[in-house]
Design a protein around this motif. Structure first.
Motif, PDB file in Angstrom:
ATOM      1  N   TYR A 151     -34.147 -25.109 -35.332  1.00 49.83           N
ATOM      2  CA  TYR A 151     -32.720 -25.131 -35.662  1.00 49.83           C
ATOM      3  C   TYR A 151     -31.931 -24.269 -34.685  1.00 49.83           C
ATOM      4  CZ  TYR A 151     -28.393 -24.566 -38.283  1.00 49.83           C
ATOM      5  OH  TYR A 151     -27.075 -24.549 -38.660  1.00 49.83           O
ATOM      6  N   LYS A 158     -30.807 -29.324 -39.817  1.00 44.98           N
ATOM      7  CA  LYS A 158     -29.607 -30.116 -39.565  1.00 44.98           C
ATOM      8  C   LYS A 158     -29.318 -30.970 -40.797  1.00 44.98           C
ATOM      9  CE  LYS A 158     -27.613 -33.420 -36.312  1.00 44.98           C
ATOM     10  NZ  LYS A 158     -27.857 -34.271 -35.131  1.00 44.98           N
ATOM     11  N   HIS A 159     -30.388 -31.465 -41.417  1.00 45.14           N
ATOM     12  CA  HIS A 159     -30.243 -32.238 -42.638  1.00 45.14           C
ATOM     13  C   HIS A 159     -31.593 -32.260 -43.347  1.00 45.14           C
ATOM     14  CE1 HIS A 159     -28.173 -34.865 -45.330  1.00 45.14           C
ATOM     15  NE2 HIS A 159     -28.997 -35.869 -45.150  1.00 45.14           N
ATOM     16  N   SER A 160     -31.594 -32.624 -44.625  1.00 42.67           N
ATOM     17  CA  SER A 160     -32.860 -32.740 -45.338  1.00 42.67           C
ATOM     18  C   SER A 160     -32.699 -33.728 -46.477  1.00 42.67           C
ATOM     19  CB  SER A 160     -33.301 -31.373 -45.877  1.00 42.67           C
ATOM     20  OG  SER A 160     -32.238 -30.735 -46.553  1.00 42.67           O
ATOM     21  N   ILE A 168     -30.782 -38.855 -37.124  1.00 43.97           N
ATOM     22  CA  ILE A 168     -30.019 -37.615 -37.296  1.00 43.97           C
ATOM     23  C   ILE A 168     -30.622 -36.508 -36.429  1.00 43.97           C
ATOM     24  CG2 ILE A 168     -29.443 -35.800 -38.959  1.00 43.97           C
ATOM     25  CD1 ILE A 168     -29.256 -38.045 -41.099  1.00 43.97           C
ATOM     26  N   GLY A 174     -29.822 -37.342 -32.682  1.00 45.54           N
ATOM     27  CA  GLY A 174     -28.464 -37.667 -32.249  1.00 45.54           C
ATOM     28  C   GLY A 174     -27.580 -36.448 -32.085  1.00 45.54           C
ATOM     29  N   GLY A 175     -26.461 -36.605 -31.384  1.00 45.92           N
ATOM     30  CA  GLY A 175     -25.473 -35.541 -31.233  1.00 45.92           C
ATOM     31  C   GLY A 175     -26.123 -34.253 -30.782  1.00 45.92           C
ATOM     32  N   ALA A 208     -26.950 -42.512 -31.342  1.00 44.50           N
ATOM     33  CA  ALA A 208     -25.605 -42.662 -30.791  1.00 44.50           C
ATOM     34  C   ALA A 208     -25.338 -41.540 -29.797  1.00 44.50           C
ATOM     35  CB  ALA A 208     -24.585 -42.616 -31.918  1.00 44.50           C
ATOM     36  N   SER A 252     -19.482 -38.464 -27.855  1.00 47.25           N
ATOM     37  CA  SER A 252     -18.226 -39.138 -27.518  1.00 47.25           C
ATOM     38  C   SER A 252     -17.760 -38.716 -26.125  1.00 47.25           C
ATOM     39  CB  SER A 252     -17.169 -38.775 -28.547  1.00 47.25           C
ATOM     40  OG  SER A 252     -16.988 -37.373 -28.508  1.00 47.25           O
ATOM     41  N   ALA A 312     -21.259 -30.592 -26.818  1.00 50.35           N
ATOM     42  CA  ALA A 312     -21.361 -31.823 -27.590  1.00 50.35           C
ATOM     43  C   ALA A 312     -20.957 -31.575 -29.043  1.00 50.35           C
ATOM     44  CB  ALA A 312     -22.780 -32.367 -27.528  1.00 50.35           C
ATOM     45  N   ASP A 313     -21.072 -30.326 -29.469  1.00 45.84           N
ATOM     46  CA  ASP A 313     -20.799 -29.987 -30.862  1.00 45.84           C
ATOM     47  C   ASP A 313     -19.440 -29.303 -30.952  1.00 45.84           C
ATOM     48  OD1 ASP A 313     -20.683 -29.076 -33.420  1.00 45.84           O
ATOM     49  OD2 ASP A 313     -22.512 -27.870 -33.331  1.00 45.84           O
ATOM     50  N   ILE A 314     -18.477 -29.981 -31.542  1.00 48.84           N
ATOM     51  CA  ILE A 314     -17.113 -29.445 -31.594  1.00 48.84           C
ATOM     52  C   ILE A 314     -17.037 -28.162 -32.409  1.00 48.84           C
ATOM     53  CG2 ILE A 314     -16.362 -30.755 -33.621  1.00 48.84           C
ATOM     54  CD1 ILE A 314     -13.680 -31.150 -32.185  1.00 48.84           C
ATOM     55  N   ALA A 334     -14.995 -31.560 -26.043  1.00 51.02           N
ATOM     56  CA  ALA A 334     -15.980 -31.750 -27.101  1.00 51.02           C
ATOM     57  C   ALA A 334     -16.575 -33.133 -26.908  1.00 51.02           C
ATOM     58  CB  ALA A 334     -15.315 -31.641 -28.464  1.00 51.02           C
ATOM     59  N   ARG A 373     -25.599 -27.594 -50.357  1.00 49.42           N
ATOM     60  CA  ARG A 373     -25.522 -27.420 -48.911  1.00 49.42           C
ATOM     61  C   ARG A 373     -24.106 -26.971 -48.495  1.00 49.42           C
ATOM     62  NH1 ARG A 373     -29.354 -30.179 -45.963  1.00 49.42           N
ATOM     63  NH2 ARG A 373     -29.501 -31.803 -47.536  1.00 49.42           N
ATOM     64  N   ARG A 383     -14.728 -27.260 -39.029  1.00 50.09           N
ATOM     65  CA  ARG A 383     -15.579 -28.092 -38.167  1.00 50.09           C
ATOM     66  C   ARG A 383     -17.057 -27.951 -38.531  1.00 50.09           C
ATOM     67  NH1 ARG A 383     -14.217 -25.969 -33.015  1.00 50.09           N
ATOM     68  NH2 ARG A 383     -12.345 -24.903 -33.720  1.00 50.09           N
ATOM     69  N   PRO A 409     -16.312 -35.494 -32.516  1.00 47.87           N
ATOM     70  CA  PRO A 409     -17.131 -36.614 -32.070  1.00 47.87           C
ATOM     71  C   PRO A 409     -17.932 -37.132 -33.259  1.00 47.87           C
ATOM     72  CG  PRO A 409     -18.115 -34.537 -31.430  1.00 47.87           C
ATOM     73  CD  PRO A 409     -16.806 -34.210 -32.091  1.00 47.87           C
ATOM     74  N   PRO A 410     -18.457 -38.345 -33.186  1.00 50.86           N
ATOM     75  CA  PRO A 410     -19.305 -38.821 -34.270  1.00 50.86           C
ATOM     76  C   PRO A 410     -20.462 -37.846 -34.451  1.00 50.86           C
ATOM     77  CG  PRO A 410     -19.113 -40.460 -32.509  1.00 50.86           C
ATOM     78  CD  PRO A 410     -18.384 -39.260 -32.069  1.00 50.86           C
ATOM     79  N   ARG A 411     -20.885 -37.686 -35.658  1.00 52.76           N
ATOM     80  CA  ARG A 411     -21.861 -36.626 -35.910  1.00 52.76           C
ATOM     81  C   ARG A 411     -23.276 -37.013 -35.514  1.00 52.76           C
ATOM     82  NH1 ARG A 411     -20.677 -35.864 -41.743  1.00 52.76           N
ATOM     83  NH2 ARG A 411     -19.835 -37.927 -41.391  1.00 52.76           N
ATOM     84  N   ASN A 412     -23.492 -38.253 -35.138  1.00 49.99           N
ATOM     85  CA  ASN A 412     -24.860 -38.603 -34.755  1.00 49.99           C
ATOM     86  C   ASN A 412     -25.001 -38.785 -33.273  1.00 49.99           C
ATOM     87  OD1 ASN A 412     -26.488 -38.483 -36.957  1.00 49.99           O
ATOM     88  ND2 ASN A 412     -25.471 -40.272 -37.821  1.00 49.99           N
TER      89      ASN A 412
END
Ligand SMILES: Cc1ncc(C[n+]2csc(CCOP(=O)(O)OP(=O)(O)O)c2C)c(N)n1
Ligand SMILES: [Mg+2]
Lengths: 572, 99
Positions: free
Chosen positions: A109, A146-148, A167, A170-171, A201, A204, A320-322, A336, B18, B63, B96-99
């Motif tokens: 992480y 990041k997610h679970s 997930i 990406g990003g 993906a 942006s 990449a991470d705003i 960003a 979360r 954000r 930006p898109p999150r993925n």
């Protein structure tokens, strides 16, 4: 896998009754989904709740690497991911298996490493009852993933695992934990597998206005500096950064994770900044009037005292991470999104910065590291420099944490960011050996060297068994100063030489330890043995361990005292 | 300093935990918390938060919340009002898109 008829006669196969397919379970769905997503290797350790998956692994194309501690599974998967850019996969049982993974999850992480963590869980009906080996790993890991997800429906296994990979990769990448209750793994299930891995993906594109604003700041600057972080490699922007440096001639500095992004021989690359950065890098940032932050996050180890970091400079922040933009330092221009794309579109034309560039280069030459240490003891910085140069562009260093880690960052040559695997954000001792194993399995033809300390190696020494079991082509360089050197150095300078609990005088003989695991090993006592040792290490197939005795009083220089400005560094 | 945040949250296991965990961990105290009934798999959370120290910036928190997979949108009342008046700002446009 669908069972084929045992008979190889086509005509008979056509007329034969359909083969009786074995019962498929949620666990089979897990394994077959991983296969379908292109996973080739998982690192893991079995136990009660995850046993259905181990059962389903039999006959699978997945290579399962049995580590000797779950933390090592996570670190090895992490290293593999840092090299490939694709999520590494680790697997453990519920309860203690899951808690043993947590350090490795946090490590991924902090360094934005794509990783999939599969944990067994007690059956759904027992969750929340303090059942045997039940821990809420879903809850415990929340701050460091990041997610679970918890998969409750076996029919949704393929879809949910495929989404977890998207997930994770990406990003801004990161670890995704998938908790698998045992009843879900054991339920009969014939879900449709995901068709094929979906590409993640991309980030942006920055707007023309944002690119123009950043370019305008560049053209106004007389003393710009590029500040390069781990986000450059993650954003596949290494070539774009090198091209930008070449086009503009802007001096660059790198963070611990940014090393290998600028070409190591580039004349305008000033080295690492921060607590153990070089003078040329730290002073350039101190004096610059524009700091172009590419995929870095103003970490305190890089900035020193934040309010005096690049104090006279305007900031262009690209990430990449705003959510990183403006977190610790306000940006005058922000990009960003896709760093590579934005750099390629930034064309400031001729920059009138020749005097600045000269000042930076001259300072770089004047403050270059020296390797002419007196005496006949092994001087670790020199040995590391020679080792990385001898290994060449195929060199991959997997570091542990301590003085040796900082010497690697300062003195080794990294052709690419993937050449330097280090626990940067978490600073987790114990990373080096399992990370080296993960790296060497992924790149068996590279010169993978784990560089460890006598403290760190003991945190995952059991992985020598994994190295031996799979004949992993790993070289281990163990720099033994019989102490927790980095802590000792701080005690020497910031705690009045009160050397508290750092003396490892009673270390085992590490060469003997390696021998006991069935691993080739030798000890290096003095400087004249160094060239032979490097040769032997690099030419060995591995696993092999070089136990190198060094002077415990050797320190890492320069050093910015905690809380001080980077310009106020202490030197030897 | 009291700030109101409005979050459109997917009804996913752990989503609320979360969100709350993030807000507290990033240096804010939660004064009030309201969760709407779920409609079409989504509910609205309204939080009043206070930073623990002056260095915390609400736009960064917004954000960071926006980065969570289960978060569909995050607003302040000011942003919501601007949206209602057809002003152009929406956090998604800034992200930006999150993925
Ligand atoms: C898991 C963990 N525990 C404690 C620390 C704190 N720590 C940082 S460096 C260090 C000493 C490391 O000793 P060694 O591996 O021998 O490296 P050396 O500094 O001697 O080169 C310690 C204890 C840490 N980073 N990680
Ligand atoms: Mg040591």
């Amino acid at each position: 896998m669908t069972a084929l008829p045992a008979n190889d006669s086509l005509t008979e196969a056509k007329t034969a009754p359909a083969p009786k397919t074995a019962k498929q379970t949620g666990a089979h769905a897990v394994v077959r989904t991983l296969e379908a997503l292109g996973v080739e290797r998982v690192f893991g350790y079995p136990g009660g709740a995850i046993m259905p998956v181990y059962d389903a692994l039999t006959g699978s194309s997945l290579q399962h690497i049995l580590v000797r501690h779950e933390q090592a599974a996570a670190f090895a998967a992490d290293a593999q991911a840092r090299i490939t850019g694709k999520a590494g996969v680790c697997l453990a049982t519920s309860g203690p298996g899951a808690t043993n993974l947590l350090t490795g999850i946090a490590n991924a992480y902090m360094d934005s490493v794509p990783m999939i963590i599969l944990t067994g869980q007690v059956p759904s009906g027992l969750m929340g009852t303090d059942a045997f080996q039940e821990v809420d790993v879903f809850g415990m890991s929340m701050p460091v993933v990041k997610h679970s997800i918890i998969i409750r429906d076996p029919m949704r296994i393929p879809e949910m695992i495929a989404e977890a990979f998207e997930i994770a990769e990406g990003g801004r990448p990161g670890p995704v934990l998938i908790d698998l209750p045992k009843d879900v793994l054991q339920a009969e299930a014939y879900p449709t597998l995901p068709p094929e891995p979906r590409p993640a993906a991309g980030p942006s594109r920055a707007s023309d206005a944002d690119v123009a604003a950043a370019t305008a700041l560049l053209t106004q600057s007389k003393r710009p500096v590029l500040y390069i972080g781990g986000g450059v490699a993650l954003g596949r922007a290494v070539d774009a950064v090198r091209d930008f440096m070449g086009r503009t001639g802007i001096p660059a500095v790198a963070t611990l994770k940014g090393l290998g992004c600028p070409h190591p021989d580039a004349e305008n690359f000033l080295g690492m900044l921060g607590m153990h950065g070089g003078r040329a890098a730290n002073v350039a940032v101190d004096e610059c009037d524009l700091l172009v932050c590419c995929g870095a996050r103003f970490d305190d180890r890089a900035t020193g005292r934040l309010d005096s970091f690049a104090k006279g400079a305007r900031i262009i922040h690209m990430d990449a991470d705003i959510a990183e933009i403006g977190k610790l330092r306000a940006a005058d221009a922000a990009i960003a999104g896709d760093i590579a794309d934005a750099l390629a579109r930034m064309d400031p034309g001729y920059l009138d910065i020749d005097p600045w560039r000269e000042t930076c280069r001259e300072r770089k030459a004047r403050h270059a590291f020296r390797y002419d240490a007196p005496g006949n003891g092994v001087f670790a910085p020199a040995m590391l420099k020679e080792l990385s140069e001898a290994a060449g562009d195929d060199f991959i260093a997997a570091c542990d944490v301590g003085q040796h880690q900082m010497w690697v960052a300062q003195h080794c040559r990294f052709a690419r960011p993937e050449s330097h695997l280090t626990s940067a954000g978490l600073g987790a001792m114990g990373y080096g050996l399992p990370a080296g194993i993960g790296a060497a399995m992924e790149r068996p033809d590279a010169k993978v060297v784990t560089i460890s300390g006598d403290g760190s190696i003991m945190m995952n020494i059991q992985e020598l068994a994994t190295a031996r079991r799979y004949s992993v082509p790993i070289r281990i360089l163990l720099l033994d100063n019989a102490s927790l050197g980095l802590v000792r150095q701080w005690q020497e300078y910031f705690f009045d030489q009160n050397f508290s609990e750092i003396d490892l005088y009673d270390n085992p003989d590490f060469a003997e330890v390696a021998h006991a695991f069935g691993i080739e090993a030798f000890t290096v006592h003095s400087r004249d043995e160094v060239p032979g040792a490097i040769d032997r290490l690099l030419n060995a197939r591995g696993p092999i361990l070089a136990h190198v005795l060094i002077d415990p009083r050797e320190n890492v220089w320069p050093l910015v005292p905690p809380g001080a400005s980077n310009a106020d560094m202490m030197e030897d | 300093m009291l700030n109101t945040l409005i979050i459109e949250l997917a009804e996913a296991e752990g989503a609320l935990m979360r969100l709350i965990g993030l807000v507290e961990r990033r240096g804010y105290m939660i004064g009030t918390l309201d969760k709407s009934e779920a409609r079409e798999g989504q509910s609205t959370i309204t939080l009043q938060v206070t930073p623990r120290d002056a260095a915390r910036q609400l736009d960064v928190l917004i954000r960071q919340i926006g980065r969570l997979m289960d978060v569909r949108a995050v607003f302040t009342p000011e942003i919501a009002a601007a949206e209602a008046a057809h002003a152009s700002y929406h956090w998604r446009q800034a992200c930006p898109p999150r993925n």
